[in-house]
Design an enzyme around this catalytic site. Structure first.
Site, PDB file in Angstrom:
ATOM      1  N   GLY A  14      18.341  23.961 -10.783  1.00  0.00           N
ATOM      2  CA  GLY A  14      18.421  22.847  -9.835  1.00  0.00           C
ATOM      3  C   GLY A  14      17.706  21.630 -10.386  1.00  0.00           C
ATOM      4  N   GLY A  16      17.578  18.531  -8.618  1.00  0.00           N
ATOM      5  CA  GLY A  16      17.298  17.533  -7.591  1.00  0.00           C
ATOM      6  C   GLY A  16      15.813  17.191  -7.641  1.00  0.00           C
ATOM      7  N   ALA A  18      13.232  18.507  -6.169  1.00  0.00           N
ATOM      8  CA  ALA A  18      12.304  19.639  -6.286  1.00  0.00           C
ATOM      9  C   ALA A  18      12.281  20.172  -7.718  1.00  0.00           C
ATOM     10  CB  ALA A  18      12.693  20.740  -5.303  1.00  0.00           C
ATOM     11  N   PHE A 117      11.405   6.543  12.599  1.00  0.00           N
ATOM     12  CA  PHE A 117      12.410   7.600  12.562  1.00  0.00           C
ATOM     13  C   PHE A 117      12.210   8.466  13.796  1.00  0.00           C
ATOM     14  CE2 PHE A 117      14.970   9.186   8.789  1.00  0.00           C
ATOM     15  CZ  PHE A 117      15.269   7.930   8.309  1.00  0.00           C
ATOM     16  N   ASP A 211      24.375  28.836  -3.304  1.00  0.00           N
ATOM     17  CA  ASP A 211      24.513  29.934  -4.276  1.00  0.00           C
ATOM     18  C   ASP A 211      23.252  30.795  -4.370  1.00  0.00           C
ATOM     19  OD1 ASP A 211      26.830  28.521  -4.795  1.00  0.00           O
ATOM     20  OD2 ASP A 211      26.042  27.568  -6.596  1.00  0.00           O
ATOM     21  N   GLN A 230      20.297  22.459  10.897  1.00  0.00           N
ATOM     22  CA  GLN A 230      20.177  21.188  11.611  1.00  0.00           C
ATOM     23  C   GLN A 230      21.504  20.431  11.660  1.00  0.00           C
ATOM     24  OE1 GLN A 230      17.796  17.615   9.983  1.00  0.00           O
ATOM     25  NE2 GLN A 230      16.762  18.226  11.857  1.00  0.00           N
ATOM     26  N   HIS A 232      22.884  16.839  12.302  1.00  0.00           N
ATOM     27  CA  HIS A 232      22.420  15.459  12.382  1.00  0.00           C
ATOM     28  C   HIS A 232      23.249  14.743  13.426  1.00  0.00           C
ATOM     29  CE1 HIS A 232      21.473  11.374  11.172  1.00  0.00           C
ATOM     30  NE2 HIS A 232      20.571  11.825  10.316  1.00  0.00           N
ATOM     31  N   LEU A 242      27.311  11.044   6.247  1.00  0.00           N
ATOM     32  CA  LEU A 242      26.111  10.670   6.988  1.00  0.00           C
ATOM     33  C   LEU A 242      25.946   9.174   7.232  1.00  0.00           C
ATOM     34  CD1 LEU A 242      23.687  12.252   8.187  1.00  0.00           C
ATOM     35  CD2 LEU A 242      22.358  11.206   6.374  1.00  0.00           C
ATOM     36  N   GLU A 245      19.659   8.210   9.884  1.00  0.00           N
ATOM     37  CA  GLU A 245      18.847   7.952  11.072  1.00  0.00           C
ATOM     38  C   GLU A 245      18.272   6.534  11.044  1.00  0.00           C
ATOM     39  OE1 GLU A 245      16.763  11.408  12.153  1.00  0.00           O
ATOM     40  OE2 GLU A 245      15.086  10.300  12.993  1.00  0.00           O
ATOM     41  N   ARG A 276      16.031  15.100  16.219  1.00  0.00           N
ATOM     42  CA  ARG A 276      17.454  15.245  15.906  1.00  0.00           C
ATOM     43  C   ARG A 276      18.179  16.267  16.759  1.00  0.00           C
ATOM     44  NH1 ARG A 276      17.435  14.724   9.352  1.00  0.00           N
ATOM     45  NH2 ARG A 276      17.096  12.491   9.444  1.00  0.00           N
ATOM     46  N   HIS A 343      23.876  19.353   8.609  1.00  0.00           N
ATOM     47  CA  HIS A 343      23.174  18.453   7.719  1.00  0.00           C
ATOM     48  C   HIS A 343      22.120  19.124   6.854  1.00  0.00           C
ATOM     49  CE1 HIS A 343      21.425  14.764   6.331  1.00  0.00           C
ATOM     50  NE2 HIS A 343      20.268  14.983   6.928  1.00  0.00           N
ATOM     51  N   GLU A 373      15.000  22.326  -0.502  1.00  0.00           N
ATOM     52  CA  GLU A 373      15.778  22.762   0.662  1.00  0.00           C
ATOM     53  C   GLU A 373      16.223  24.224   0.613  1.00  0.00           C
ATOM     54  OE1 GLU A 373      18.713  19.921   1.946  1.00  0.00           O
ATOM     55  OE2 GLU A 373      19.582  21.335   3.375  1.00  0.00           O
ATOM     56  N   ARG A 384      13.790  20.104  11.598  1.00  0.00           N
ATOM     57  CA  ARG A 384      13.107  19.196  10.677  1.00  0.00           C
ATOM     58  C   ARG A 384      13.142  17.769  11.203  1.00  0.00           C
ATOM     59  NH1 ARG A 384      14.936  15.537   6.651  1.00  0.00           N
ATOM     60  NH2 ARG A 384      17.116  16.203   6.637  1.00  0.00           N
ATOM     61  N   SER A 389      12.087  15.754   4.503  1.00  0.00           N
ATOM     62  CA  SER A 389      12.663  16.709   3.575  1.00  0.00           C
ATOM     63  C   SER A 389      12.595  16.235   2.123  1.00  0.00           C
ATOM     64  CB  SER A 389      14.108  16.963   3.968  1.00  0.00           C
ATOM     65  OG  SER A 389      14.786  17.530   2.917  1.00  0.00           O
TER      66      SER A 389
HETATM   67  C1  LIG Z   1      23.564  12.567   3.126  1.00  0.00           C
HETATM   68  C2  LIG Z   1      22.144  13.052   3.190  1.00  0.00           C
HETATM   69  C3  LIG Z   1      21.115  12.161   3.465  1.00  0.00           C
HETATM   70  C4  LIG Z   1      19.796  12.604   3.523  1.00  0.00           C
HETATM   71  N1  LIG Z   1      18.801  11.699   3.812  1.00  0.00           N
HETATM   72  C5  LIG Z   1      17.523  12.113   3.829  1.00  0.00           C
HETATM   73  C6  LIG Z   1      16.464  11.186   4.050  1.00  0.00           C
HETATM   74  O1  LIG Z   1      16.680   9.989   4.193  1.00  0.00           O
HETATM   75  N2  LIG Z   1      15.195  11.647   4.074  1.00  0.00           N
HETATM   76  C7  LIG Z   1      14.904  12.977   3.891  1.00  0.00           C
HETATM   77  O2  LIG Z   1      13.741  13.346   3.911  1.00  0.00           O
HETATM   78  N3  LIG Z   1      15.884  13.878   3.656  1.00  0.00           N
HETATM   79  C8  LIG Z   1      17.181  13.472   3.612  1.00  0.00           C
HETATM   80  N4  LIG Z   1      18.176  14.391   3.354  1.00  0.00           N
HETATM   81  C9  LIG Z   1      17.808  15.762   2.951  1.00  0.00           C
HETATM   82  C10 LIG Z   1      17.272  15.760   1.514  1.00  0.00           C
HETATM   83  O3  LIG Z   1      17.970  14.801   0.757  1.00  0.00           O
HETATM   84  C11 LIG Z   1      17.435  17.108   0.820  1.00  0.00           C
HETATM   85  O4  LIG Z   1      16.957  18.132   1.642  1.00  0.00           O
HETATM   86  C12 LIG Z   1      16.642  17.145  -0.492  1.00  0.00           C
HETATM   87  O5  LIG Z   1      16.920  16.015  -1.273  1.00  0.00           O
HETATM   88  C13 LIG Z   1      16.971  18.415  -1.255  1.00  0.00           C
HETATM   89  O6  LIG Z   1      16.410  18.341  -2.546  1.00  0.00           O
HETATM   90  P1  LIG Z   1      16.444  19.600  -3.504  1.00  0.00           P
HETATM   91  O7  LIG Z   1      15.774  19.192  -4.760  1.00  0.00           O
HETATM   92  O8  LIG Z   1      15.938  20.777  -2.780  1.00  0.00           O
HETATM   93  O9  LIG Z   1      18.006  19.891  -3.773  1.00  0.00           O
HETATM   94  P2  LIG Z   1      19.226  18.980  -4.290  1.00  0.00           P
HETATM   95  O10 LIG Z   1      18.861  17.587  -4.525  1.00  0.00           O
HETATM   96  O11 LIG Z   1      20.369  19.266  -3.393  1.00  0.00           O
HETATM   97  O12 LIG Z   1      19.551  19.609  -5.715  1.00  0.00           O
HETATM   98  C14 LIG Z   1      20.117  20.893  -5.869  1.00  0.00           C
HETATM   99  C15 LIG Z   1      20.321  21.158  -7.348  1.00  0.00           C
HETATM  100  O13 LIG Z   1      20.668  22.528  -7.540  1.00  0.00           O
HETATM  101  C16 LIG Z   1      21.722  22.633  -8.473  1.00  0.00           C
HETATM  102  N5  LIG Z   1      22.432  23.899  -8.222  1.00  0.00           N
HETATM  103  C17 LIG Z   1      22.769  24.450  -7.021  1.00  0.00           C
HETATM  104  N6  LIG Z   1      23.349  25.640  -7.206  1.00  0.00           N
HETATM  105  C18 LIG Z   1      23.386  25.856  -8.539  1.00  0.00           C
HETATM  106  C19 LIG Z   1      23.872  26.925  -9.366  1.00  0.00           C
HETATM  107  N7  LIG Z   1      24.441  28.003  -8.862  1.00  0.00           N
HETATM  108  N8  LIG Z   1      23.752  26.792 -10.706  1.00  0.00           N
HETATM  109  C20 LIG Z   1      23.184  25.693 -11.251  1.00  0.00           C
HETATM  110  N9  LIG Z   1      22.703  24.664 -10.525  1.00  0.00           N
HETATM  111  C21 LIG Z   1      22.796  24.764  -9.189  1.00  0.00           C
HETATM  112  C22 LIG Z   1      22.534  21.376  -8.255  1.00  0.00           C
HETATM  113  O14 LIG Z   1      23.299  21.054  -9.400  1.00  0.00           O
HETATM  114  C23 LIG Z   1      21.431  20.330  -7.990  1.00  0.00           C
HETATM  115  O15 LIG Z   1      20.946  19.817  -9.205  1.00  0.00           O
HETATM  116  C24 LIG Z   1      19.503  13.967   3.301  1.00  0.00           C
HETATM  117  C25 LIG Z   1      20.523  14.852   3.011  1.00  0.00           C
HETATM  118  C26 LIG Z   1      21.842  14.412   2.980  1.00  0.00           C
HETATM  119  C27 LIG Z   1      22.919  15.424   2.726  1.00  0.00           C
END
Ligand SMILES: Cc1cc2nc3c(=O)[nH]c(=O)nc-3n(C[C@H](O)[C@H](O)[C@H](O)COP(=O)(O)OP(=O)(O)OC[C@H]3O[C@@H](n4cnc5c(N)ncnc54)[C@H](O)[C@@H]3O)c2cc1C
Length: 570
Positions: A14, A16, A18, A117, A211, A230, A232, A242, A245, A276, A343, A373, A384, A389
């Site tokens: 991953g 993202g 995190a 918010f 996954d 959740q 939204h 989306l 908010e 929410r 959401h 997440e 939440r 998040s």
């Molecule tokens: C439209 C939208 C708006 C949002 N706005 C806000 C906000 O304003 N404020 C807030 O606090 N939160 C917000 N959230 C929630 C927040 O963005 C997410 O909860 C947070 O960014 C998740 O980060 P993450 O690093 O956990 O995962 P992600 O950023 O989702 O990254 C997941 C990673 O895992 C990888 N991955 C997944 N499965 C596999 C696999 N099998 N093999 C290899 N790679 C894999 C993907 O390629 C990706 O790189 C929003 C969410 C959405 C959908």
């Protein structure tokens, strides 16, 4: 193709917020780290976060108030030690990411601008226009790159190597050419994000197929609090894309078909800025009772026309674009159509406060970590709060990196062999050669439609039991799938088949948790049990997948703290 074997100190699945925050920490400390991601890192769903990231930086705000709001928002299911850590470290996290180069919007005094918010007693969401997530993701990606992370992008992680209570690697394949590989490491971290794609109307990226959850569950490890999904309040009517908010934070008002500002009935004090779950239920109730708008009468209006146009043009430009592109509605001139959209997932892979994955409510797995997440450290409990998040992903991702770094002093590398890829190879081979009659998109559509019909904003025993049956049927039908692309080059049909298997599996956890939780708490609302029941259900759900495909459940303690449970009103 022979299985390639790579060795690293740590492997992170991953990219993202995190995953990259952990990778940056570890690489900067000189560790050899691989980041596996099925997307380019900047395509991770973190980049879609619009509204903001919470930290008690505003006038009159305190970290204690942030804690209180988060725990109240969670309907008292959050673990208070984890919430305390998150809220206390939030201001420092903002300063850290800012020092790495993140450009936040500013107020007239030149300080970081803050917007209100839902569910918060003070304005608390720091933001970069309505592109907060992208700004943060670009910053952490650049820094992780500078530190020298190795990214395996467009690689799909399909299994973990888990033996004798210890995780020692990941089995993955290159999406470009199906090259299989084992990433052998002392420490493995999952940061795979959310799983809203199990629902028809959702705000999530196509990649959010959960996954990691079923990969973990297939090894008999538990998932926590999966019933809490959740919804939204504001997805664009029809698609669920989306509308942050921030639209309500900046002053947007909700109206039904009779022109009533209906939040006056449901949350007389906080109105549109109640938490929410409260607003999503209010919108859905208006629709169910026949006061919806739009061609299908399944949406309500959000009106921002009373705002100074400059607010929309400077603070919400992307939201305006989205509504124009997808609905042809310009929020400068007219109200736009919104409805509740799946959401965010409060539940996930259970971890302790230091991001170690749990084997049971009280035991840990060696060498295995999760954050963001996909994990459930339980800072959000049953619901939440907006802008908590991105904070959790960045803060706990970094914290996971720091903990892995400490543990690397004593964790040993257990050598993996090509055999460890066998489960993954069997799965791929089965999908390629299975000569059934069912199509993957057809089963997926039924899964998403039925989850939305039977296990969404309002739930009751009857529809949940029906959904259990539907999931059993879909499991059987999945065994009879057939894909037509048998090639090794960007075989997205194969990947989607694997992902569908995951979605059916973790959906069972959502439904089983919801059947057993005979109360209403946060995002989980049972029409047949509309009250919160602290006596019987102030506890975390831990569920496991049995070999016969059924789910068994036990419960774990909620960590109490200085805030006593109260009735929750806004
Ligand atoms: C439209 C939208 C708006 C949002 N706005 C806000 C906000 O304003 N404020 C807030 O606090 N939160 C917000 N959230 C929630 C927040 O963005 C997410 O909860 C947070 O960014 C998740 O980060 P993450 O690093 O956990 O995962 P992600 O950023 O989702 O990254 C997941 C990673 O895992 C990888 N991955 C997944 N499965 C596999 C696999 N099998 N093999 C290899 N790679 C894999 C993907 O390629 C990706 O790189 C929003 C969410 C959405 C959908």
């Amino acid at each position: 193709m022979d299985v390639q074997i790579y060795q690293y100190d740590a492997v992170i699945v991953g990219a993202g917020l995190a995953g990259l925050a952990a990778a940056e920490e570890l690489t900067t400390a000189g560790k050899k780290v691989a980041v596996i991601t099925k997307l380019h890192p900047l395509r991770s769903h973190s980049g879609a976060a619009q509204g903001g990231i919470n930290a008690a930086l505003g006038e009159g705000d305190t970290t204690e108030l942030h804690e209180f709001d988060t725990i109240k928002g969670s309907d008292y299911l959050a673990d208070q030690d984890c919430v305390e850590m998150m809220c206390t470290k939030a201001p420092e996290t903002i300063r850290w990411i800012e020092s790495l180069g993140a450009l936040f919007s500013r107020n007239d005094k030149g300080d970081i601008a803050i917007r209100p918010f839902g569910g918060q007693s003070k304005p608390r969401a720091c933001y970069a226009k309505d592109r907060t997530g992208l700004t943060l993701l670009q910053t952490i990606y650049e820094q992780a790159h500078r530190a020298g992370i190795e990214v395996f992008d467009e690689w799909y992680a399909a299994d973990i190597i888990y033996k004798d209570g210890k995780v020692s690697g990941v089995a993955a394949f290159n999406i470009r050419n199906m090259q299989p590989a084992i990433f052998n490491a002392k420490a493995v971290m999952f940061a795979t994000g959310g799983y809203g794609r199990a629902f028809k109307i959702n705000s999530n990226a196509h990649a959010n197929t959960g996954d990691a959850l079923s990969i973990v569950a297939r090894h008999g490890l538990p998932l926590e609090d999966m019933e809490f999904v959740q919804f939204h309040p504001s997805g664009l009517g029809g698609s669920g894309i989306l509308i942050s908010e921030a639209a309500r934070g900046e002053g947007g008002r909700l109206f039904n078909s009779l022109g009533e500002r209906f939040m006056e009935k449901y949350a007389p004090n906080a109105l549109e800025l109640a938490s929410r779950d409260v607003v999503a239920r209010a919108i859905t109730k208006e629709v169910l009772e026949g006061r919806g708008i739009g061609p299908e009468k399944d949406a309500v209006w959000i009106d921002l026309t009373h705002l100074d146009p400059q607010i929309i043009l400077t603070k919400l430009p992307e939201l305006r674009e989205l509504a124009i592109t997808f609905l042809g509605q310009d929020m400068l001139k007219e109200p736009i159509m919104i409805a509740a959209t799946a959401h965010y997932s409060m539940g996930g892979i259970p971890v302790d406060i230091n991001c170690h994955v749990r084997k049971s409510p009280t035991k840990l797995v060696e060498g295995f970590y999760a954050a963001g997440e996909c994990s459930c450290v339980s800072v959000h409990g049953a619901n939440r709060l907006g802008a908590n998040s991105v904070l959790e992903a960045l803060l706990f991702g970094r914290h996971a990196g720091q903990n892995i770094l400490e543990d690397l002093d004593w964790l040993e590398l257990r050598k993996a062999t090509a055999e460890d890829a066998q489960r993954m190879l069997d799965e791929i081979n089965w999908i390629k050669t299975n000569n059934g009659t069912e199509s993957v998109p057809a089963i997926r559509t039924e899964l998403q439609q039925s989850m939305t019909d039977n296990a969404a904003v309002f739930r009751k025993e009857e529809t949940l039991l029906l959904q259990r049956e539907i999931l059993n049927t879909l499991t059987e039908r999945y065994k009879n799938i057939r894909i037509s692309d048998k090639s090794n080059t960007f075989n997205t049909e194969l990947q989607e088949a694997i992902e569908l298997g995951h979605m059916i599996e973790f959906s069972k956890f959502i439904v089983e948790g919801a059947i057993l939780r005979k109360e209403s708490r946060g995002a989980h609302y049972r029409e047949d049990y509309p009250q919160r029941d602290d006596e019987n259900f102030m506890k975390h759900t831990y569920s496991k997948l049995n070999k016969d495909g059924t789910i068994s459940t036990e419960y774990g303690e909620v960590v109490p703290g200085k805030f006593e449970p109260q009735a929750r009103s806004y």
